[in-house]
Design an enzyme around this catalytic site. Structure first.
Site, PDB file in Angstrom:
ATOM      1  CG  ASP A   1      -6.169  26.998   9.278  1.00 17.10           C
ATOM      2  OD1 ASP A   1      -6.814  26.124   8.687  1.00 17.10           O
ATOM      3  OD2 ASP A   1      -6.281  27.227  10.496  1.00 17.10           O
ATOM      4  CB  ILE A   2      -5.673  22.815   5.520  1.00 20.31           C
ATOM      5  CG1 ILE A   2      -4.180  22.475   5.440  1.00 20.31           C
ATOM      6  CG2 ILE A   2      -6.436  22.097   4.410  1.00 20.31           C
ATOM      7  CD1 ILE A   2      -3.869  21.014   5.667  1.00 20.31           C
TER       8      ILE A   2
ATOM      9  CG  ASN B   1     -10.428  14.946   9.863  1.00 14.12           C
ATOM     10  OD1 ASN B   1      -9.630  14.228   9.251  1.00 14.12           O
ATOM     11  ND2 ASN B   1     -10.034  15.911  10.675  1.00 14.12           N
TER      12      ASN B   1
ATOM     13  CG  ASP C   1      -4.071  11.142  10.290  1.00 12.53           C
ATOM     14  OD1 ASP C   1      -4.387  12.237  10.796  1.00 12.53           O
ATOM     15  OD2 ASP C   1      -4.158  10.055  10.898  1.00 12.53           O
TER      16      ASP C   1
ATOM     17  CD  GLU D   1      -7.302  22.822  10.839  1.00 12.60           C
ATOM     18  OE1 GLU D   1      -8.346  23.469  10.811  1.00 12.60           O
ATOM     19  OE2 GLU D   1      -7.026  22.000  11.748  1.00 12.60           O
TER      20      GLU D   1
END
Length: 257
Positions: free
Chosen positions: A169-170, A177, A186, A213
């Protein structure tokens, strides 16, 4: 030709191109002698007819047609240039040309049918592959990932082989965002997916986007300690290489076996 093709099957077109040149040279040398003797070299026409069939199989319809037109024209021009030819002998040569032409037409139709079916199958395969992929990151989508995960589990149970799963997971992705915009988000996801794909390249592993993500890496034949080392190496790779769209970032990874 057969022996060299078995030895180097990937170079079959180049090998058979040399063979075709050899056929033409033999035809150019032997046809004048045959015309002078008033004889019809059946062995030569049989080999040239075989060449018609194999040329289409090896070169396909376009290049194969060019090779075969050159072969037939070479034979007819050699006969006419070394005349005069007795009518009965000329009829034999014309018959050979007609047989070669008919053989070529049958081979052309057959190979065209094969090429059309192969093209349709390739198109269908590409569409299925595209449907299985996540459009943004080009890794497997959620449903395809679930299918691969289930298949890998069953395969591991059947073969009594280890299987490890890495979920990653980022970290703080929402902030990307919010600060840089969804376009930058993106770009980060796209770059992250590319790094994951590179990391499993050649190992037989699969990368899928689990959602948002979150990504999942399937590592067949990987025992727990190997998967943990791989995950740690991947974590360092992510943190040490800044993302062009958002700068330095980190990722959290979990391993299950």
């Amino acid at each position: 030709t057969a022996a060299v093709t078995l030895w180097q099957p990937r170079h079959v077109q180049g090998i058979y191109a040399l063979t075709s040149v050899g056929y033409l040279l033999v035809a150019i040398l032997e046809i004048p002698r045959a015309v002078a003797w008033g004889d019809m070299p059946m062995h030569l026409t049989l080999w040239l007819t075989l060449n018609v069939l194999v040329s289409y199989l090896v070169f396909g319809t376009r290049l194969g047609t060019g090779v075969n037109v050159v072969s037939v024209l070479t034979m007819l021009v050699s006969v006419l240039m070394n005349g005069p030819v007795a009518p009965s002998n000329l009829a034999d040569w014309l018959t050979a040309a007609i047989v070669m032409g008919g053989t070529g037409l049958i081979a052309f139709s057959t190979v065209t049918f094969i090429e059309q079916n192969l093209s349709a199958d390739l198109y269908t395969t590409e569409r299925l592959r595209a449907a299985r992929k996540d459009a943004l990151t080009e890794v497997l989508g959620r449903s395809a990932t679930e299918e691969e995960l289930e298949r890998s589990i069953q395969q591991a149970l059947k073969n009594r082989a280890p299987l490890s799963i890495i979920v990653t997971d980022i970290d703080h992705f929402k902030r990307v965002n919010d600060v840089h915009g969804h376009g930058a988000g993106d770009d980060v996801l796209r770059s992250f997916g590319k790094r994951l794909r590179r990391s499993v390249g050649g190992s037989g592993g699969q990368v899928g986007r689990w959602g948002g993500e979150e990504f999942l890496i399937i590592c067949p034949d990987a025992p727990p300690h190997a998967a943990v080392l791989f995950a740690e190496r991947l974590r360092r790779t992510v943190s040490e290489q800044p993302f062009q769209a958002a700068g330095a970032m980190t990722a959290s990874l979990g391993v299950a076996s």
